[in-house]
Motif scaffolding. Sequence first.
Motif, PDB file in Angstrom:
ATOM      1  N   GLU A   1      -9.748  10.205   5.179  1.00  0.00           N
ATOM      2  CA  GLU A   1     -10.231  11.438   4.257  1.00  0.00           C
ATOM      3  C   GLU A   1      -9.957  12.238   3.996  1.00  0.00           C
ATOM      4  OE1 GLU A   1     -10.905  15.439   7.251  1.00  0.00           O
ATOM      5  OE2 GLU A   1     -10.922  13.974   9.108  1.00  0.00           O
ATOM      6  N   THR A   2      -8.808  11.938   3.107  1.00  0.00           N
ATOM      7  CA  THR A   2      -8.008  12.753   1.503  1.00  0.00           C
ATOM      8  C   THR A   2      -7.402  11.258   0.793  1.00  0.00           C
ATOM      9  OG1 THR A   2      -5.515  13.778   2.612  1.00  0.00           O
ATOM     10  CG2 THR A   2      -7.303  14.751   2.495  1.00  0.00           C
ATOM     11  N   GLN A   3      -8.159   9.989   1.025  1.00  0.00           N
ATOM     12  CA  GLN A   3      -7.339   9.218   0.922  1.00  0.00           C
ATOM     13  C   GLN A   3      -8.504   9.129  -0.457  1.00  0.00           C
ATOM     14  OE1 GLN A   3      -7.263   5.351   2.651  1.00  0.00           O
ATOM     15  NE2 GLN A   3      -7.592   4.278   1.108  1.00  0.00           N
ATOM     16  N   TYR A   4      -7.447   8.809  -1.357  1.00  0.00           N
ATOM     17  CA  TYR A   4      -8.017   9.174  -3.122  1.00  0.00           C
ATOM     18  C   TYR A   4      -9.008   7.986  -3.596  1.00  0.00           C
ATOM     19  CZ  TYR A   4      -8.376   9.881  -8.650  1.00  0.00           C
ATOM     20  OH  TYR A   4      -9.121  10.353  -9.148  1.00  0.00           O
ATOM     21  N   THR A   5      -8.421   7.057  -3.552  1.00  0.00           N
ATOM     22  CA  THR A   5      -9.942   5.887  -4.047  1.00  0.00           C
ATOM     23  C   THR A   5     -10.621   5.052  -2.353  1.00  0.00           C
ATOM     24  OG1 THR A   5      -8.995   5.546  -5.711  1.00  0.00           O
ATOM     25  CG2 THR A   5     -11.286   3.553  -4.856  1.00  0.00           C
ATOM     26  N   ARG A   6     -11.873   5.404  -2.204  1.00  0.00           N
ATOM     27  CA  ARG A   6     -12.497   4.893  -1.351  1.00  0.00           C
ATOM     28  C   ARG A   6     -13.464   4.458  -1.326  1.00  0.00           C
ATOM     29  NH1 ARG A   6     -12.813  10.005   3.458  1.00  0.00           N
ATOM     30  NH2 ARG A   6     -14.559  10.031   1.843  1.00  0.00           N
ATOM     31  N   LEU A   7     -13.630   3.211  -0.535  1.00  0.00           N
ATOM     32  CA  LEU A   7     -15.245   2.214  -1.076  1.00  0.00           C
ATOM     33  C   LEU A   7     -15.773   2.035   0.854  1.00  0.00           C
ATOM     34  CD1 LEU A   7     -13.737  -1.299  -1.719  1.00  0.00           C
ATOM     35  CD2 LEU A   7     -14.430   0.252  -3.224  1.00  0.00           C
ATOM     36  N   PHE A   8     -15.033   2.991   1.814  1.00  0.00           N
ATOM     37  CA  PHE A   8     -16.104   2.879   2.784  1.00  0.00           C
ATOM     38  C   PHE A   8     -15.611   4.437   3.212  1.00  0.00           C
ATOM     39  CE2 PHE A   8     -14.580  -1.341   2.964  1.00  0.00           C
ATOM     40  CZ  PHE A   8     -14.882  -1.975   3.522  1.00  0.00           C
ATOM     41  N   ARG A   9     -16.842   4.757   4.261  1.00  0.00           N
ATOM     42  CA  ARG A   9     -17.129   6.406   4.364  1.00  0.00           C
ATOM     43  C   ARG A   9     -16.031   6.910   5.882  1.00  0.00           C
ATOM     44  NH1 ARG A   9     -23.461   7.736   6.923  1.00  0.00           N
ATOM     45  NH2 ARG A   9     -22.193  10.088   6.307  1.00  0.00           N
ATOM     46  N   THR A  10     -15.159   5.669   6.643  1.00  0.00           N
ATOM     47  CA  THR A  10     -14.185   5.919   7.595  1.00  0.00           C
ATOM     48  C   THR A  10     -13.430   4.700   7.101  1.00  0.00           C
ATOM     49  OG1 THR A  10     -14.971   4.653   9.270  1.00  0.00           O
ATOM     50  CG2 THR A  10     -15.987   6.915   8.497  1.00  0.00           C
TER      51      THR A  10
ATOM     52  N   GLU B   1     -13.656  12.075  11.387  1.00  0.00           N
ATOM     53  CA  GLU B   1     -14.166  10.958  10.801  1.00  0.00           C
ATOM     54  C   GLU B   1     -15.192   9.926  11.646  1.00  0.00           C
ATOM     55  OE1 GLU B   1     -12.579   8.692   7.333  1.00  0.00           O
ATOM     56  OE2 GLU B   1     -13.080   9.922   5.608  1.00  0.00           O
ATOM     57  N   ARG B   2     -14.521  10.154  12.955  1.00  0.00           N
ATOM     58  CA  ARG B   2     -14.409   8.762  13.777  1.00  0.00           C
ATOM     59  C   ARG B   2     -15.778   9.107  14.616  1.00  0.00           C
ATOM     60  NH1 ARG B   2     -14.483   5.120  17.434  1.00  0.00           N
ATOM     61  NH2 ARG B   2     -13.909   6.154  18.888  1.00  0.00           N
ATOM     62  N   HIS B   3     -16.191  10.882  14.619  1.00  0.00           N
ATOM     63  CA  HIS B   3     -17.372  11.210  14.805  1.00  0.00           C
ATOM     64  C   HIS B   3     -18.562  11.097  13.739  1.00  0.00           C
ATOM     65  CE1 HIS B   3     -20.344  14.907  15.663  1.00  0.00           C
ATOM     66  NE2 HIS B   3     -19.275  14.747  17.186  1.00  0.00           N
ATOM     67  N   LEU B   4     -18.276  11.663  12.469  1.00  0.00           N
ATOM     68  CA  LEU B   4     -19.120  10.667  11.641  1.00  0.00           C
ATOM     69  C   LEU B   4     -19.330   9.005  12.145  1.00  0.00           C
ATOM     70  CD1 LEU B   4     -21.067  10.676   8.852  1.00  0.00           C
ATOM     71  CD2 LEU B   4     -18.423  10.408   7.895  1.00  0.00           C
ATOM     72  N   GLU B   5     -19.018   8.369  12.234  1.00  0.00           N
ATOM     73  CA  GLU B   5     -19.308   7.038  12.530  1.00  0.00           C
ATOM     74  C   GLU B   5     -19.555   6.373  13.570  1.00  0.00           C
ATOM     75  OE1 GLU B   5     -16.351   2.622  12.483  1.00  0.00           O
ATOM     76  OE2 GLU B   5     -15.179   4.471  12.320  1.00  0.00           O
ATOM     77  N   SER B   6     -19.242   7.026  14.797  1.00  0.00           N
ATOM     78  CA  SER B   6     -20.123   6.919  15.945  1.00  0.00           C
ATOM     79  C   SER B   6     -21.071   7.030  15.759  1.00  0.00           C
ATOM     80  CB  SER B   6     -18.786   7.437  17.040  1.00  0.00           C
ATOM     81  OG  SER B   6     -19.407   6.912  17.939  1.00  0.00           O
TER      82      SER B   6
END
Length: 250
Positions: free
Chosen positions: A241-250, A113-118
């Motif tokens: 990455e495996t958080q059930y409910t997410r608002l953000f991509r990272t 996710e850090r790679h995706l974000e940056s």
Amino acid sequence: MATTIIITTGMRAITLMTTRMAEGALYDLLSWMSPSYPIGAFAYSSGLEWAVETGHVRNRTSAQGWIADLIAHGSIRTDMILFVHAYRAAAAGDGARLREVGALAAAMLTSRERHLESTAQGAAFRRTAQATSPTDSLALLDPIDDEALAYPVAAACLMAGHGVTLESALTAWLHGSIANLVSAAQRLVPLGQTDGQLLIRALREPCFAAVAEAAALADEDPFEQMGSAALHADLASMAHETQYTRLFRT
């Protein structure tokens, strides 16, 4: 911005030109670091969403501590070191050195996710900069693929190419990073608008201290200058990455 008036006509012209250049650099910095600059920064929380979910960040005080640690000891500090060396390479027109810094920046992204974000923001920043603020230094980034272009490297290259001073460039970039995390905290904790502004204000001195430290780095191997003590934040970006409910991509 005040202009010093010098009687000698030639000198006065130089003073006025310098003032206009300073105003132009400030305007450009505000544009490049604006939330309206289309890099999708609003979609990322750098693991803050997981920190809120698990109760590590619960209010303005704990949000301030989390962000301050990233600046002093974590991923933001690493990004600032890379920013400095990318800026210097771009300012010198040293494409080989810039590619080395870019490769190190991509390697230092500690999770998927850090790679995706940056890199997603870095690629978007480059595309927008090429279309709206072209400069020769951006061509130095051509050998770096979108999937390997870290955001601080792209931003530093543009700012160096337009002659923005290193300290101003670092301050603007760091303020943008802080503001984005504060915006995420406002939605996640949640915090009110006033709390958000108090948080940004509270991080003012840590921001200035981090900029001064980074700008004073010796022109040596950036890898030797790195060091992170924010393992919890790195684990947060992995756990998200495996958080059930997410608002953000990272």
